[in-house]
Design an enzyme around this catalytic site. Structure first.
Site, PDB file in Angstrom:
ATOM      1  CD  GLU A  41       7.151   6.624   2.453  1.00 25.26           C
ATOM      2  OE1 GLU A  41       8.046   7.485   2.590  1.00 25.26           O
ATOM      3  OE2 GLU A  41       5.958   6.890   2.190  1.00 25.26           O
TER       4      GLU A  41
ATOM      5  CD  GLU B  54      -3.369  -0.675   2.614  1.00 20.99           C
ATOM      6  OE1 GLU B  54      -2.150  -0.411   2.735  1.00 20.99           O
ATOM      7  OE2 GLU B  54      -4.185   0.114   2.124  1.00 20.99           O
TER       8      GLU B  54
HETATM    9  N1  THU Z   1       0.225   3.772   1.250  1.00 22.98           N
HETATM   10  C1  THU Z   1      -0.156   2.733   2.054  1.00 22.98           C
HETATM   11  O1  THU Z   1       0.608   2.266   2.910  1.00 22.98           O
HETATM   12  N2  THU Z   1      -1.409   2.248   1.897  1.00 22.98           N
HETATM   13  C2  THU Z   1      -2.350   2.775   1.069  1.00 22.98           C
HETATM   14  O2  THU Z   1      -3.482   2.299   1.043  1.00 22.98           O
HETATM   15  C3  THU Z   1      -2.011   3.897   0.186  1.00 22.98           C
HETATM   16  C4  THU Z   1      -0.591   4.315   0.208  1.00 22.98           C
HETATM   17  C5  THU Z   1       1.561   4.375   1.484  1.00 22.98           C
HETATM   18  C6  THU Z   1       2.596   4.084   0.462  1.00 22.98           C
HETATM   19  C7  THU Z   1       3.543   5.254   0.663  1.00 22.98           C
HETATM   20  O3  THU Z   1       4.442   4.949   1.716  1.00 22.98           O
HETATM   21  C8  THU Z   1       2.655   6.385   1.122  1.00 22.98           C
HETATM   22  O4  THU Z   1       1.430   5.777   1.514  1.00 22.98           O
HETATM   23  C9  THU Z   1       2.370   7.435   0.079  1.00 22.98           C
HETATM   24  O5  THU Z   1       1.941   6.862  -1.092  1.00 22.98           O
END
Ligand code: THU
Length: 156
Positions: free
Chosen positions: A72, A83
């Site tokens: 993030e 992913e």
């Molecule tokens: N996120 C992922 O890394 N993969 C997913 O399949 C869904 C969401 C992350 C993005 C963000 O850092 C956090 O989950 C909350 O949305």
């Protein structure tokens, strides 16, 4: 006999929807290896804003595994999902001809979490026949990428 008035959706059959889609069966041991890699990578997530750690792992056509976590940013939109981290890492090492056979996604809340729309498109780019393992609404689930992303975009 009472008949339900609506058509009940049948199980998705990729063959029926896209003749180019083949069945990509992933053995249970490969699936477990992928999930273990995803869980390990999840621990490295940088998720101070959502507190939602995600791990992903991909299996390439040559049997290699690459893992990733969500990263993030204080400028929220710059966030990279687990992913895409895994896929970009594979491309960086193997080049763009690498093909994705399977993807596994895990999260540290034990809640349903399928790949977001952007990640589905990126999975499709390198794995039009990929099998995706994730936490569904009723427990662990497996879907073909074409089921998660019908009519995926391709520049031809
Ligand atoms: N996120 C992922 O890394 N993969 C997913 O399949 C869904 C969401 C992350 C993005 C963000 O850092 C956090 O989950 C909350 O949305």
């Amino acid at each position: 006999m009472h008949r339900f008035p609506f058509t009940i959706a049948r199980r998705f059959d990729p063959e029926e929807h896209d003749s180019a889609v083949r069945t990509n069966t992933i053995p249970a041991n490969a699936r477990e290896r992928l999930l273990r890699s995803a869980r390990k990578a999840m621990k490295n997530a940088h998720a101070p804003y959502s507190n939602f750690r995600v791990g992903a792992a991909i299996l390439t056509d040559r049997g290699k595994i690459f893992a990733g976590c969500n990263v993030e940013n204080a400028s929220y939109g710059m966030t990279n999902c687990a992913e895409r981290t895994a896929i970009f890492s594979a491309v960086a090492e193997l080049g763009p001809k690498m093909e994705i056979r399977a993807v596994a996604v895990t999260n540290d809340h034990g809640v349903p979490c399928s790949p977001c729309g952007a990640c589905r498109q990126v999975i499709y780019e390198f794995g039009p026949d990929a099998t995706v393992f994730y936490e569904g609404a009723h427990g662990p689930k497996q879907s073909h990428i074409a089921e998660l992303l019908p009519e995926g975009f391709r520049l031809k």
